[in-house]
Design an enzyme around this catalytic site. Sequence first.
Site, PDB file in Angstrom:
ATOM      1  N   GLU A   1      -9.560   0.769  -2.557  1.00 45.96           N
ATOM      2  CA  GLU A   1     -10.133   1.999  -1.985  1.00 45.96           C
ATOM      3  C   GLU A   1     -10.638   2.979  -3.047  1.00 45.96           C
ATOM      4  O   GLU A   1     -10.312   4.166  -3.010  1.00 45.96           O
ATOM      5  CB  GLU A   1      -9.087   2.685  -1.077  1.00 45.96           C
TER       6      GLU A   1
ATOM      7  N   ASN B   1     -10.743  -4.196  -2.922  1.00 46.73           N
ATOM      8  CA  ASN B   1     -10.327  -4.172  -1.523  1.00 46.73           C
ATOM      9  C   ASN B   1     -10.598  -2.772  -0.971  1.00 46.73           C
ATOM     10  O   ASN B   1     -10.350  -1.776  -1.656  1.00 46.73           O
ATOM     11  CB  ASN B   1      -8.808  -4.465  -1.490  1.00 46.73           C
TER      12      ASN B   1
ATOM     13  N   HIS C   1      -9.404  -2.747   9.335  1.00 47.76           N
ATOM     14  CA  HIS C   1      -8.632  -1.956  10.292  1.00 47.76           C
ATOM     15  C   HIS C   1      -9.599  -1.444  11.363  1.00 47.76           C
ATOM     16  O   HIS C   1     -10.297  -0.462  11.170  1.00 47.76           O
ATOM     17  CB  HIS C   1      -7.928  -0.789   9.584  1.00 47.76           C
TER      18      HIS C   1
ATOM     19  N   GLU D   1      -6.648  -7.200   5.865  1.00 47.05           N
ATOM     20  CA  GLU D   1      -5.678  -6.345   6.561  1.00 47.05           C
ATOM     21  C   GLU D   1      -6.060  -6.125   8.015  1.00 47.05           C
ATOM     22  O   GLU D   1      -5.833  -5.033   8.559  1.00 47.05           O
ATOM     23  CB  GLU D   1      -5.583  -4.968   5.875  1.00 47.05           C
TER      24      GLU D   1
ATOM     25  N   ASP E   1      -6.348  -5.446  11.765  1.00 50.42           N
ATOM     26  CA  ASP E   1      -5.655  -5.173  13.019  1.00 50.42           C
ATOM     27  C   ASP E   1      -6.669  -4.457  13.910  1.00 50.42           C
ATOM     28  O   ASP E   1      -7.673  -3.942  13.437  1.00 50.42           O
ATOM     29  CB  ASP E   1      -4.334  -4.395  12.849  1.00 50.42           C
TER      30      ASP E   1
HETATM   31  C1  XIL Z   1       0.066   0.832   4.982  1.00 48.74           C
HETATM   32  C2  XIL Z   1       1.382   0.156   5.387  1.00 48.74           C
HETATM   33  O1  XIL Z   1       1.117  -0.744   6.436  1.00 48.74           O
HETATM   34  C3  XIL Z   1       2.423   1.166   5.789  1.00 48.74           C
HETATM   35  O2  XIL Z   1       3.679   0.543   5.946  1.00 48.74           O
HETATM   36  C4  XIL Z   1       2.532   2.274   4.748  1.00 48.74           C
HETATM   37  O3  XIL Z   1       3.433   3.264   5.206  1.00 48.74           O
HETATM   38  C5  XIL Z   1       1.182   2.873   4.446  1.00 48.74           C
HETATM   39  O4  XIL Z   1       0.277   1.846   4.056  1.00 48.74           O
HETATM   40  N1  XIL Z   1      -4.830   0.236   3.578  1.00 48.74           N
HETATM   41  C6  XIL Z   1      -4.048  -0.456   2.685  1.00 48.74           C
HETATM   42  C7  XIL Z   1      -2.643  -0.737   3.029  1.00 48.74           C
HETATM   43  O5  XIL Z   1      -4.548  -0.913   1.657  1.00 48.74           O
HETATM   44  O6  XIL Z   1      -1.835  -0.800   1.879  1.00 48.74           O
HETATM   45  C8  XIL Z   1      -2.087   0.271   4.008  1.00 48.74           C
HETATM   46  O7  XIL Z   1      -0.775  -0.150   4.401  1.00 48.74           O
HETATM   47  C9  XIL Z   1      -2.999   0.404   5.201  1.00 48.74           C
HETATM   48  C10 XIL Z   1      -4.371   0.854   4.788  1.00 48.74           C
END
Ligand code: XIL
Length: 397
Positions: free
Chosen positions: A178, A221, A257, A286, A288
């Site tokens: 990020e 990422n 996400h 990641e 969801d």
């Molecule tokens: C999130 C985790 O899922 C949580 O448990 C934590 O409290 C905060 O981070 N982008 C990312 C991940 O790169 O590391 C993040 O994970 C979600 C967003």
Amino acid sequence: MKVAKLVAAAVMASAFVLPTALPAVAAGNDKPQPPGLAKQDTLRWAAPKNVRIGTAVAGGGHHETMPYANPFTSDQQYREVLAAEFSSVSPENQAKWEFIHPQRDQYRFAEMDAIVEFAQQNGQVVRGHTLFWHSQNPAWLEQGNFSKDELRSILKDHITTVVGRYAGKIQQWDVANEIFNDNGTLRTTDNIWIRELGPEIIADAFRWAHEADPKAKLFFNDYGVESINAKSTAYVKLIPKLQAQGVKVDGFAVQGHLSTQYGFPGDMQANLQRFDDLGLETAVTEIDVRMNIAAGTKPTAEQLAKQSSYYQRALEACLNVEDCKSFTIWGFNDKYSWVPVFFSGQGEATVMWEDYTRKPSYYALQSTLLKANPGGDQAFGPPPRLPAVTPAVASKS
Ligand code: XIL
């Protein structure tokens, strides 16, 4: 663990050592098997030979504030499904700075060690996450008022120590996470490294990671980069520049996400393809798919169908791009998802209900994999044996 549970675990484990000569899907599914655990009824089995299907391994971060024990170390069913379904695992928080490096002179490796060991026992690869980020940094680092020289050597030591410890055992590292704002400018205010040391430090982070583990594939990422937009285009410009300076960058990953309240990023495949065209690997790291949901209510059939279609289209986008070989969901069970904690009024974002039964989105992934790989494949198939909760780690949680 109770004896009965141990016996049950041993019976489950025997399902994973069935001879590879078993007949294909239909016949294999004739046998009654616990959901999610039958050898020929898992995502990793359905996946094409060269594609890893992954999940985040729950622990640390928001989990520490929740009214349940550490899922990875304490929930045996969680471990069984984790082993059975996935061929890649990512520490959700356990390799982030605040977790693994809580004090300047102190590392906390036990849980990441346990994840790496679990992966090795279960024929899984590990995605390391993450070394260079603006978030989840420990207070000692963010508020340390270090000089530039000190900060540089702190970063170098951290990367050398963490990447070096797991050298040869990590398939891909999210080296930098990020680093861009949505408008395509670098995060020069909230990323301590870029703010204090300038953009050149990004190249150094990749160099140090490569020195510490020459075999690991090194990735950028980010979120909000599923589409062709200012942020993803900033990476299209940055990565070749780094490579021209001799910096090894292997891949670009989109987090994924997503939310059903926004449209699906229909140009995701085209976007991944432009990174593939640069000679890079790509990955979905990641994913969801959250939805608006009132507390105590269940999603409607329509919401579930929409969610399934997002998972499916994202997976198809990856499968249609040659070097997109890693597709990771950010947790597989709603019980442990970060979504309700971080997005108020939203949830139900994963592919399994809290009791581990499968949601329509699970079946959407499974059928999409099987479409790309008719009959299933066992290249990254089920584990040879099933480890019980590691007592040494469990007792620390
Ligand atoms: C999130 C985790 O899922 C949580 O448990 C934590 O409290 C905060 O981070 N982008 C990312 C991940 O790169 O590391 C993040 O994970 C979600 C967003």
